[in-house]
Design an enzyme around this catalytic site. Structure first.
Site, PDB file in Angstrom:
ATOM      1  N   ILE A  91       0.868  -1.164   0.000  1.00  0.00           N
ATOM      2  CA  ILE A  91       0.000   0.000   0.000  1.00  0.00           C
ATOM      3  C   ILE A  91       0.912   1.223   0.000  1.00  0.00           C
ATOM      4  CG2 ILE A  91      -1.766   1.247   1.303  1.00  0.00           C
ATOM      5  CD1 ILE A  91      -2.705  -1.477   0.314  1.00  0.00           C
ATOM      6  N   THR A 107      -4.645  -3.286 -10.702  1.00  0.00           N
ATOM      7  CA  THR A 107      -5.538  -4.381 -11.093  1.00  0.00           C
ATOM      8  C   THR A 107      -5.746  -5.268  -9.881  1.00  0.00           C
ATOM      9  OG1 THR A 107      -3.791  -5.902 -11.769  1.00  0.00           O
ATOM     10  CG2 THR A 107      -4.615  -4.382 -13.449  1.00  0.00           C
ATOM     11  N   HIS A 108      -6.846  -6.001  -9.907  1.00  0.00           N
ATOM     12  CA  HIS A 108      -7.150  -6.875  -8.772  1.00  0.00           C
ATOM     13  C   HIS A 108      -7.834  -8.145  -9.288  1.00  0.00           C
ATOM     14  CE1 HIS A 108      -7.796  -7.937  -4.633  1.00  0.00           C
ATOM     15  NE2 HIS A 108      -9.065  -8.201  -4.902  1.00  0.00           N
ATOM     16  N   ASP A 140      -6.717   4.502  -4.886  1.00  0.00           N
ATOM     17  CA  ASP A 140      -6.751   5.635  -3.963  1.00  0.00           C
ATOM     18  C   ASP A 140      -6.066   5.202  -2.668  1.00  0.00           C
ATOM     19  OD1 ASP A 140      -8.559   4.098  -2.610  1.00  0.00           O
ATOM     20  OD2 ASP A 140     -10.296   5.383  -3.005  1.00  0.00           O
ATOM     21  N   GLY A 142      -7.156   3.817  -0.035  1.00  0.00           N
ATOM     22  CA  GLY A 142      -7.678   2.633   0.631  1.00  0.00           C
ATOM     23  C   GLY A 142      -7.135   1.345   0.021  1.00  0.00           C
ATOM     24  N   ASP A 144      -7.824  -1.329  -2.329  1.00  0.00           N
ATOM     25  CA  ASP A 144      -8.677  -1.714  -3.463  1.00  0.00           C
ATOM     26  C   ASP A 144     -10.041  -1.017  -3.445  1.00  0.00           C
ATOM     27  OD1 ASP A 144      -6.662  -3.432  -4.377  1.00  0.00           O
ATOM     28  OD2 ASP A 144      -7.360  -5.052  -3.099  1.00  0.00           O
TER      29      ASP A 144
HETATM   30  C1  GAR Z   1      -2.375 -10.166 -10.404  1.00  0.00           C
HETATM   31  O1  GAR Z   1      -3.396 -11.127 -10.516  1.00  0.00           O
HETATM   32  C2  GAR Z   1      -2.859  -8.949  -9.652  1.00  0.00           C
HETATM   33  O2  GAR Z   1      -4.203  -8.673  -9.845  1.00  0.00           O
HETATM   34  C3  GAR Z   1      -2.626  -9.375  -8.217  1.00  0.00           C
HETATM   35  O3  GAR Z   1      -1.383  -9.986  -8.241  1.00  0.00           O
HETATM   36  C4  GAR Z   1      -1.227 -10.649  -9.509  1.00  0.00           C
HETATM   37  C5  GAR Z   1       0.115 -10.261 -10.043  1.00  0.00           C
HETATM   38  O4  GAR Z   1       0.439 -11.040 -11.148  1.00  0.00           O
HETATM   39  N1  GAR Z   1      -2.676  -8.218  -7.359  1.00  0.00           N
HETATM   40  C6  GAR Z   1      -3.311  -8.211  -6.191  1.00  0.00           C
HETATM   41  O5  GAR Z   1      -3.803  -9.200  -5.677  1.00  0.00           O
HETATM   42  C7  GAR Z   1      -3.349  -6.868  -5.504  1.00  0.00           C
HETATM   43  N2  GAR Z   1      -4.338  -6.844  -4.489  1.00  0.00           N
HETATM   44  P1  GAR Z   1       1.705 -10.681 -12.044  1.00  0.00           P
HETATM   45  O6  GAR Z   1       2.869 -10.336 -11.130  1.00  0.00           O
HETATM   46  O7  GAR Z   1       1.977 -11.945 -12.810  1.00  0.00           O
HETATM   47  O8  GAR Z   1       1.325  -9.543 -12.953  1.00  0.00           O
END
Ligand code: GAR
Length: 188
Positions: A91, A107-108, A140, A142, A144
């Site tokens: 964060i 992204t999430h 932002d 927070g 997600d």
């Molecule tokens: C992705 O799925 C992303 O959404 C997640 O980590 C992965 C990274 O994959 N992020 C979170 O969970 C954030 N809360 P990558 O390193 O192969 O792009």
């Protein structure tokens, strides 16, 4: 559109952005890729692609605020139009958010506002929902909680594990991310 990408792991989303840039699908310049730890594959693959890389190692700073200062300063030094979190599992503080307000994209691997946090895939499986997905949003202060830019659903199969489900989500996540960045690059 000049971007700085932050990673904590493998950076497969980042690779999708690199590939889309190389194929001409996406008009972005990746000014640098940075990580919060040593030895990430995300930094390794960026260096191999000839992209500038940096590490602001979270564990090298006794005070959290000093790490925040170092990260913000390093990212700002590249003067990006947009900062992308590609699986950056830290964060950032409010000063970072303020400096890049509306320009820090994340992204999430879940359909926010469901299952925020570090274990979006595991939490959706544990809850027993039948549909989850991928979200691209503006980060932002927070966890997600920022404005949602795009989402795609992914059905959960009876025999899914966290790994198999995450892989299918990531396929959608990469597509959505490239599409969203293309729209931002074209339309601001
Ligand atoms: C992705 O799925 C992303 O959404 C997640 O980590 C992965 C990274 O994959 N992020 C979170 O969970 C954030 N809360 P990558 O390193 O192969 O792009």
């Amino acid at each position: 559109m000049r971007i700085v990408v932050l990673v904590s792991g493998t950076g497969s989303n980042l690779q999708a952005v690199i590939d889309a840039g190389e194929s001409g699908e996406l008009d972005v310049e990746i000014a640098a890729v940075g990580a919060d730890r040593e030895g990430t594959y995300g930094v390794e693959r960026s260096a191999a692609a000839g992209i500038d890389t940096f590490v602001v190692n979270f564990r090298s700073y006794a005070e959290r605020r000093d790490w925040d200062d170092a990260l913000r300063g390093k990212v700002a030094s590249y003067e990006p139009d947009l900062v992308l979190s590609s699986g950056f599992m830290r964060i950032v503080d409010e000063r970072f958010i303020k400096l890049f307000e509306g320009r820090y994209v994340n992204t999430h691997p879940a359909l926010l506002p469901s299952f925020p946090g570090a274990h979006g895939v595991r939490d959706a499986l544990a809850y027993g929902v039948k549909v989850t997905g991928a979200t691209v949003m503006i980060a932002d202060a927070g966890v997600d909680t920022g404005p949602i830019l795009a989402q795609a659903p992914v059905a959960i199969l009876d025999d899914d594990t966290e790994a198999t489900l995450h892989e299918r989500i990531k396929v959608e996540e990469r597509r959505l991310l490239v599409e969203t960045l293309a729209k931002l690059a074209a339309g601001g």
